[in-house]
Design a protein around this motif. Structure first.
Motif, PDB file in Angstrom:
ATOM      1  N   ASP A 134      35.644  33.064  46.155  1.00  7.76           N
ATOM      2  CA  ASP A 134      36.151  34.278  45.560  1.00  7.76           C
ATOM      3  C   ASP A 134      35.272  34.678  44.259  1.00  7.76           C
ATOM      4  O   ASP A 134      35.713  35.633  43.935  1.00  7.76           O
ATOM      5  CB  ASP A 134      37.629  34.241  45.336  1.00  7.76           C
ATOM      6  CG  ASP A 134      38.546  33.789  46.554  1.00  7.76           C
ATOM      7  OD1 ASP A 134      38.140  34.388  47.518  1.00  7.76           O
ATOM      8  OD2 ASP A 134      39.352  33.059  46.445  1.00  7.76           O
ATOM      9  N   THR A 159      41.173  37.954  43.370  1.00  8.12           N
ATOM     10  CA  THR A 159      42.525  37.428  43.809  1.00  8.12           C
ATOM     11  C   THR A 159      43.226  38.369  44.386  1.00  8.12           C
ATOM     12  O   THR A 159      43.315  39.118  43.646  1.00  8.12           O
ATOM     13  CB  THR A 159      43.097  36.563  42.769  1.00  8.12           C
ATOM     14  OG1 THR A 159      43.146  37.504  41.823  1.00  8.12           O
ATOM     15  CG2 THR A 159      42.213  35.338  42.460  1.00  8.12           C
ATOM     16  N   ASP A 160      43.861  38.264  45.604  1.00 10.83           N
ATOM     17  CA  ASP A 160      44.857  39.461  46.261  1.00 10.83           C
ATOM     18  C   ASP A 160      43.891  40.780  46.250  1.00 10.83           C
ATOM     19  O   ASP A 160      43.003  40.865  46.768  1.00 10.83           O
ATOM     20  CB  ASP A 160      46.011  39.247  45.685  1.00 10.83           C
ATOM     21  CG  ASP A 160      46.638  37.917  45.710  1.00 10.83           C
ATOM     22  OD1 ASP A 160      46.652  37.483  47.016  1.00 10.83           O
ATOM     23  OD2 ASP A 160      47.385  37.562  44.637  1.00 10.83           O
ATOM     24  N   ASP A 161      44.430  41.667  45.455  1.00  6.64           N
ATOM     25  CA  ASP A 161      44.064  42.970  45.508  1.00  6.64           C
ATOM     26  C   ASP A 161      43.047  43.490  44.075  1.00  6.64           C
ATOM     27  O   ASP A 161      43.117  44.232  43.658  1.00  6.64           O
ATOM     28  CB  ASP A 161      44.934  44.296  45.801  1.00  6.64           C
ATOM     29  CG  ASP A 161      46.065  44.078  44.623  1.00  6.64           C
ATOM     30  OD1 ASP A 161      46.217  43.289  43.748  1.00  6.64           O
ATOM     31  OD2 ASP A 161      46.968  45.145  44.589  1.00  6.64           O
TER      32      ASP A 161
END
Length: 155
Positions: free
Chosen positions: A59, A80-82
């Motif tokens: 990531d 991370t995520d959005d």
């Protein structure tokens, strides 16, 4: 300058960048009031924790920024995520105050939009007034504040 393009770093490019980025972070920590040896230790621990697998840490994305064929800076973000979090962005020393910092951040925003991310965050040291002003001009707002107080030895 109409903008910059981001080119992913290779693993070979990452190695010297990593050493330089940690040294710069050490300087920033020291400029915020920490003794040099503590700043260096803090930087080493921070980078080791953030990048346990170095270049291959999931990531994390590393780019050099180019204006034409000229390398003008670099960018490191984690997704991370959005959300993207900018861990490090810099302009080459001889090219600062020419709009490249803004251009790199706008390129980061384009990359985030293109990858379906809806938020971008970062940390900026309080002493870095130029960067703070740039981020505010780009629409970043303060979401927290760290405070510190040096304690004098008691007699």
């Amino acid at each position: 300058m109409t903008g910059v393009r981001l080119e992913p770093m290779t693993e070979d490019e990452y190695r010297p960048w990593r050493a330089e980025a940690e040294a710069h972070y050490t300087q920033s920590v020291a400029a915020s009031g920490r003794p040099a040896e503590i700043a260096a230790r803090n930087a080493a621990v921070t980078f080791a924790n953030l990048l346990p697998d170095e270049y291959a840490t999931p990531d994390h994305h590393f780019w050099y920024a180019y204006d034409g064929d000229r390398r003008v800076g670099f960018l490191w973000i984690r997704v991370t995520d959005d959300t993207a979090f900018v861990y490090n962005v810099a302009v080459e020393p001889g090219l600062r105050r020419q709009g490249y910092g803004r251009a790199i951040m706008l390129a980061a925003e384009r990359w985030c939009h293109g990858n379906g991310l809806t938020r971008i965050g970062l940390h900026v040291f309080a002493h870095n007034t130029g960067a703070r002003a740039l981020y505010e001009q780009l629409g970043f707002t303060e979401t927290g504040r760290n405070l510190a107080k040096d304690l004098l030895p008691q007699s």
